[in-house]
Design a protein around this motif. Structure first.
Motif, short mmCIF file in Angstrom:
data_model
loop_
_atom_site.label_atom_id
_atom_site.label_comp_id
_atom_site.label_asym_id
_atom_site.label_seq_id
_atom_site.Cartn_x
_atom_site.Cartn_y
_atom_site.Cartn_z
N LEU A 33 0.83 -1.20 0.00
CA LEU A 33 0.00 0.00 0.00
C LEU A 33 0.87 1.25 0.00
O LEU A 33 0.59 2.21 -0.73
CB LEU A 33 -0.93 -0.01 1.22
N GLU A 34 1.92 1.26 0.82
CA GLU A 34 2.81 2.41 0.89
C GLU A 34 3.46 2.69 -0.46
O GLU A 34 3.68 3.86 -0.82
CB GLU A 34 3.90 2.16 1.94
N GLN A 35 3.76 1.65 -1.22
CA GLN A 35 4.45 1.81 -2.49
C GLN A 35 3.50 1.91 -3.68
O GLN A 35 3.95 1.93 -4.83
CB GLN A 35 5.44 0.67 -2.67
N GLY A 36 2.20 1.98 -3.39
CA GLY A 36 1.22 2.16 -4.47
C GLY A 36 1.11 1.00 -5.42
O GLY A 36 0.81 1.18 -6.61
N ARG A 37 1.32 -0.20 -4.90
CA ARG A 37 1.33 -1.38 -5.76
C ARG A 37 0.01 -2.15 -5.73
O ARG A 37 -0.02 -3.32 -6.11
CB ARG A 37 2.47 -2.32 -5.35
N TYR A 101 -10.91 -3.80 5.58
CA TYR A 101 -11.48 -4.76 4.63
C TYR A 101 -12.98 -4.57 4.41
O TYR A 101 -13.48 -4.63 3.29
CB TYR A 101 -11.20 -6.18 5.12
N ARG A 102 -13.70 -4.34 5.47
CA ARG A 102 -15.16 -4.43 5.45
C ARG A 102 -15.84 -3.28 4.74
O ARG A 102 -16.84 -3.47 4.03
CB ARG A 102 -15.67 -4.52 6.90
N PHE A 103 -15.35 -2.08 4.94
CA PHE A 103 -16.08 -0.89 4.50
C PHE A 103 -15.52 -0.40 3.17
O PHE A 103 -14.34 -0.04 3.07
CB PHE A 103 -16.03 0.18 5.58
N ARG A 104 -16.36 -0.35 2.16
CA ARG A 104 -15.93 -0.06 0.80
C ARG A 104 -16.29 1.37 0.40
O ARG A 104 -17.10 2.03 1.04
CB ARG A 104 -16.59 -1.05 -0.17
N TYR A 110 -8.49 6.53 4.22
CA TYR A 110 -9.14 5.68 5.21
C TYR A 110 -8.43 4.32 5.25
O TYR A 110 -8.08 3.83 6.33
CB TYR A 110 -10.62 5.49 4.87
N TYR A 111 -8.20 3.72 4.10
CA TYR A 111 -7.55 2.41 4.04
C TYR A 111 -6.10 2.52 4.50
O TYR A 111 -5.59 1.63 5.21
CB TYR A 111 -7.65 1.84 2.63
N LYS A 112 -5.45 3.60 4.12
CA LYS A 112 -4.07 3.82 4.56
C LYS A 112 -3.99 3.90 6.08
O LYS A 112 -3.11 3.30 6.70
CB LYS A 112 -3.54 5.11 3.93
N GLY A 215 -9.59 6.98 14.44
CA GLY A 215 -11.01 6.66 14.59
C GLY A 215 -11.85 7.91 14.73
O GLY A 215 -12.95 8.01 14.16
N ASP A 216 -11.34 8.87 15.48
CA ASP A 216 -12.02 10.15 15.65
C ASP A 216 -12.19 10.85 14.30
O ASP A 216 -13.26 11.37 13.97
CB ASP A 216 -11.21 11.02 16.61
N ARG A 217 -11.12 10.85 13.52
CA ARG A 217 -11.14 11.49 12.20
C ARG A 217 -12.24 10.91 11.32
O ARG A 217 -13.02 11.64 10.71
CB ARG A 217 -9.78 11.32 11.53
#
Length: 275
Positions: A33-37, A101-104, A110-112, A215-217
């Motif tokens: 994820l960090e490397q955009g792959r 995983y769950r929330f699309r 958010y995923y990061k 989580g607050d964000r």
């Protein structure tokens, strides 16, 4: 060469039952994820975990039946304490993965954020594993409860609920509990192991503030997106934990403020002082 798919890797890590392999899979997900792959297939079906990933190697009991945490000046007491905290951190790996995983159809950040949290929890877990070894305990030697897993399942219906229940309530509770454990440890004569446990707990506390902040964000993001007041937080908690605001009055106010709570919220929850 095709890029790996994000939700496929997240599920692989979440469903993995071997702790060492799970940690490696989280690191792989984080690095990709960090490397955009990675690609994101938002239409991929969401699978469900019916049992905790640790159920294959840990005996699950009622919360009242787990070993009591006491006698931190003994190897046995330290082992019980470390095992309990390691279980929380291991459960937190899965909760962070599940939130990713769950929330699309959430923003990329958010995923990061939640993969970063899972990656932090892996470091915490491994740190505690090393300390458990000094106390002659391994994860799985003692029974555990599955309250965090159950809270994740119950709040899995809605990202707003998940952000309210897990990081902003359960993990925030850890911000209050952690200093009390440190204070208790420091009441005993200092030893290398006690000092190492205190150091580990202080690292965990500092980084957990950031997790609660994430989580607050996203709680506030989702509330704003739906046109809801942030006070919906209390409505959600009453649904999951009726009477929650009458159970506690001792808060780590400074840590909670740093994580994004307001004094108005904390006073409503029972904090006696907040500046």
């Amino acid at each position: 060469m095709d890029k790996p798919e994000f939700f496929t890797l997240a599920w692989e890590a979440l469903a993995e039952s071997d702790p060492s392999t799970k940690c490696t899979l989280v690191e792989k997900l984080y690095s990709n994820l960090e490397q955009g792959r990675l690609t994101f297939d938002f239409e991929q079906p969401v699978l469900e975990m019916e049992r905790p990933s640790y159920a294959k190697f840990v005996r699950i009991v009622k919360p009242s039946e787990v070993p009591k945490r006491k006698g931190f000046d003994t190897k046995e007491g330290q082992g019980i304490l470390l095992h309990a905290i390691a279980h929380i951190e291991y459960s937190a790996i899965d909760l962070a993965l599940d939130s990713a995983y769950r929330f699309r159809h959430m923003p990329h950040d958010y995923y990061k954020d939640w993969v970063e949290v899972a990656h932090d929890e892996v470091r915490h877990y491994r740190m505690l594993e090393r300390l458990m070894k000094e106390a002659a305990v391994s994860y799985g030697d003692l029974p555990v409860h599955s309250s965090l897993f159950e809270a994740g399942k119950r709040s899995g219906c809605d990202v707003l609920h998940r952000m309210a229940v897990v990081p902003r309530y359960l993990e925030a509770g850890g911000l209050d509990a952690n200093p009390k454990i440190v204070e208790k440890l420091r009441s005993y004569p200092s030893t290398p192991q006690i000092s190492a446990i205190v150091d580990a707990l202080n690292i965990i506390l500092e980084e957990e503030i950031g997790h609660v902040s994430k989580g607050d964000r996203w709680f506030k993001f989702e509330a704003a997106r739906r046109g809801l007041e942030e006070s919906v937080y209390f409505d959600i908690l009453q649904r999951y934990y009726p009477g929650f605001d009458k159970r506690q009055s001792s808060f780590n106010v400074s840590a909670r403020l740093e994580a994004g709570f307001s004094c108005t919220e904390l006073k409503k929850m029972g904090a006696k002082k907040c500046d």
